[in-house]
Motif scaffolding. Structure first.
Motif, PDB file in Angstrom:
ATOM      1  N   SER A 180      85.836  35.640  27.002  1.00 22.36           N
ATOM      2  CA  SER A 180      84.972  35.525  25.831  1.00 22.36           C
ATOM      3  C   SER A 180      84.081  34.298  25.954  1.00 22.36           C
ATOM      4  O   SER A 180      84.356  33.391  26.741  1.00 22.36           O
ATOM      5  N   THR A 181      83.006  34.299  25.194  1.00 21.87           N
ATOM      6  CA  THR A 181      82.135  33.116  25.157  1.00 21.87           C
ATOM      7  C   THR A 181      82.023  32.656  23.711  1.00 21.87           C
ATOM      8  O   THR A 181      81.901  33.486  22.808  1.00 21.87           O
ATOM      9  N   LYS A 182      82.091  31.328  23.551  1.00 24.34           N
ATOM     10  CA  LYS A 182      81.978  30.778  22.182  1.00 24.34           C
ATOM     11  C   LYS A 182      80.803  29.809  22.151  1.00 24.34           C
ATOM     12  O   LYS A 182      80.722  28.920  23.001  1.00 24.34           O
ATOM     13  N   PRO A 183      79.875  29.997  21.168  1.00 20.95           N
ATOM     14  CA  PRO A 183      78.786  29.033  21.068  1.00 20.95           C
ATOM     15  C   PRO A 183      79.341  27.669  20.655  1.00 20.95           C
ATOM     16  O   PRO A 183      80.197  27.591  19.770  1.00 20.95           O
ATOM     17  N   THR A 184      78.881  26.623  21.324  1.00 18.75           N
ATOM     18  CA  THR A 184      79.364  25.282  20.985  1.00 18.75           C
ATOM     19  C   THR A 184      78.266  24.261  21.300  1.00 18.75           C
ATOM     20  O   THR A 184      77.205  24.626  21.823  1.00 18.75           O
ATOM     21  N   VAL A 185      78.492  22.997  20.988  1.00 17.52           N
ATOM     22  CA  VAL A 185      77.498  21.944  21.226  1.00 17.52           C
ATOM     23  C   VAL A 185      78.106  20.955  22.225  1.00 17.52           C
ATOM     24  O   VAL A 185      79.228  20.489  22.027  1.00 17.52           O
ATOM     25  N   ASP A 186      77.362  20.648  23.317  1.00 21.54           N
ATOM     26  CA  ASP A 186      77.918  19.712  24.298  1.00 21.54           C
ATOM     27  C   ASP A 186      77.686  18.254  23.868  1.00 21.54           C
ATOM     28  O   ASP A 186      77.099  18.002  22.802  1.00 21.54           O
ATOM     29  N   GLU A 187      78.136  17.313  24.701  1.00 24.02           N
ATOM     30  CA  GLU A 187      78.074  15.892  24.320  1.00 24.02           C
ATOM     31  C   GLU A 187      76.648  15.375  24.148  1.00 24.02           C
ATOM     32  O   GLU A 187      76.404  14.372  23.486  1.00 24.02           O
ATOM     33  N   LEU A 188      75.651  16.123  24.735  1.00 22.76           N
ATOM     34  CA  LEU A 188      74.247  15.712  24.584  1.00 22.76           C
ATOM     35  C   LEU A 188      73.572  16.404  23.400  1.00 22.76           C
ATOM     36  O   LEU A 188      72.382  16.260  23.156  1.00 22.76           O
ATOM     37  N   ASN A 190      73.286  19.717  23.057  1.00 23.00           N
ATOM     38  CA  ASN A 190      72.698  21.024  23.415  1.00 23.00           C
ATOM     39  C   ASN A 190      73.625  22.163  23.000  1.00 23.00           C
ATOM     40  O   ASN A 190      74.847  22.045  23.105  1.00 23.00           O
ATOM     41  N   ASN A 191      73.001  23.264  22.549  1.00 25.25           N
ATOM     42  CA  ASN A 191      73.789  24.460  22.241  1.00 25.25           C
ATOM     43  C   ASN A 191      74.150  25.145  23.549  1.00 25.25           C
ATOM     44  O   ASN A 191      73.272  25.458  24.349  1.00 25.25           O
ATOM     45  N   ILE A 192      75.428  25.327  23.768  1.00 29.16           N
ATOM     46  CA  ILE A 192      75.848  26.002  25.012  1.00 29.16           C
ATOM     47  C   ILE A 192      76.888  27.072  24.690  1.00 29.16           C
ATOM     48  O   ILE A 192      77.458  27.092  23.603  1.00 29.16           O
ATOM     49  N   LEU A 193      77.092  27.972  25.663  1.00 29.97           N
ATOM     50  CA  LEU A 193      78.132  28.987  25.501  1.00 29.97           C
ATOM     51  C   LEU A 193      79.324  28.576  26.356  1.00 29.97           C
ATOM     52  O   LEU A 193      79.202  28.373  27.561  1.00 29.97           O
ATOM     53  N   LEU A 194      80.455  28.425  25.721  1.00 31.99           N
ATOM     54  CA  LEU A 194      81.667  28.017  26.431  1.00 31.99           C
ATOM     55  C   LEU A 194      82.452  29.263  26.833  1.00 31.99           C
ATOM     56  O   LEU A 194      82.775  30.089  25.986  1.00 31.99           O
ATOM     57  N   GLU A 195      82.709  29.378  28.129  1.00 36.89           N
ATOM     58  CA  GLU A 195      83.457  30.562  28.595  1.00 36.89           C
ATOM     59  C   GLU A 195      84.953  30.317  28.519  1.00 36.89           C
ATOM     60  O   GLU A 195      85.431  29.246  28.874  1.00 36.89           O
ATOM     61  N   ASP A 196      85.666  31.326  28.070  1.00 36.71           N
ATOM     62  CA  ASP A 196      87.122  31.195  27.986  1.00 36.71           C
ATOM     63  C   ASP A 196      87.754  32.475  28.520  1.00 36.71           C
ATOM     64  O   ASP A 196      87.307  33.575  28.192  1.00 36.71           O
ATOM     65  N   THR A 197      88.766  32.321  29.378  1.00 36.08           N
ATOM     66  CA  THR A 197      89.448  33.519  29.882  1.00 36.08           C
ATOM     67  C   THR A 197      90.906  33.487  29.441  1.00 36.08           C
ATOM     68  O   THR A 197      91.639  32.559  29.759  1.00 36.08           O
TER      69      THR A 197
END
Ligand code: ATP
Length: 236
Positions: A180-188, A190-197
């Motif tokens: 699955s991918t979860k939208p999240t915000v990185d340390e800078l 930026n909106n990123i998609l975090l992959e999780d298996t």
């Protein structure tokens, strides 16, 4: 540490050597062309220029003690077969070989080579399987009859738990992971998609529309599920 030898440093052999090194294994890379040997010298454990049909030369580098040898010479069947015969004689426990034809594979199998790989056929099958359906992302045959396949979640699986779906009984396959991918915000910021298996999911885990599932089963059963998913999609 695992130790391997790769004989024949064409694209196939080099790729295997590179991948083994990246995974932390020791690799002896062998070719009878000094230029090929030079190409890999910087990244393999040991690179040797020798003719693999020369038994004494192979014994001199102690090839009998490696965990497995890959014969990555496809085009010249005579050389490939003779090399396999010598490796068997020396007592190499595990031999894998690239082949260029079914006949080549049969000869090597009779000689006790444990695994033959027909790269064009292997990749060709995988590409054809990917083309057949938009739902399929990877299709890996793990035996003649079974595959591990990554597919998007069929619409009729969405928001259902694995327990409700009961895929083992209904479709004769098992779901071994949920990606699955979860939208999240990185340390800078930026909106990123975090992959999780989620490997070996539990019966209570629920599938979502944007997920992918990795399934294992007989080719016929896997293909049947993909077909049903396609059909339903077209009807929606
Ligand atoms: P690929 O398709 O992987 O790029 P290739 O097209 O270069 O391979 P192959 O005939 O499969 O062709 O040869 C692979 C490698 O095996 C070559 O680098 C070649 O020099 C090497 N080779 C051929 N004969 C021998 C031998 N007797 N001993 C050692 N290496 C050999």
């Amino acid at each position: 540490m695992a130790q391997f030898a790769v004989i024949g440093l064409g694209r196939f052999g080099i790729t295997i050597a590179e991948t083994l090194v990246k995974k932390g294994a020791e690799v002896i890379a062998i070719d009878n062309d000094e230029k090929k040997v030079e190409e890999v010298r910087a990244f393999v454990t040991n690179s040797v220029c020798l003719d693999s049909t020369d038994e004494q030369a192979l014994r001199a580098i102690d090839i009998g003690n490696v965990d497995a040898v890959v014969i990555a010479i496809g085009e010249n069947i005579e050389v490939s077969v003779l090399t396999a015969a010598i490796l068997r004689k020396i007592g190499v426990g595990k031999i894998l070989a690239k082949v260029d034809s079914e006949l080549h594979a049969r000869i090597l199998t009779i000689m006790g080579v444990q695994r033959t790989i027909f790269p064009e056929q292997y990749v060709g099958r995988e590409i054809a399987n990917l083309l057949i359906s938009q739902h399929v992302f990877t299709y890996t045959e793990i035996s003649k009859e079974h595959s591990v396949v990554e597919i998007s979640v069929p619409s009729f699986f969405v928001e259902k738990s694995l327990k409700d779906l009961d895929v083992r009984n209904k479709y004769n396959i098992s779901i071994i992971a949920i990606k699955s991918t979860k939208p999240t915000v990185d340390e800078l910021g930026n909106n990123i998609l975090l992959e999780d298996t989620n490997v070996l999911p539990s019966a209570e885990d629920v599938l979502h529309q944007s997920d992918r599932i990795i399934i294992i089963g007989k080719n016929n059963d896997v293909d049947a599920l993909v077909k049903i998913a396609e059909k339903r999609k077209m009807q929606e």
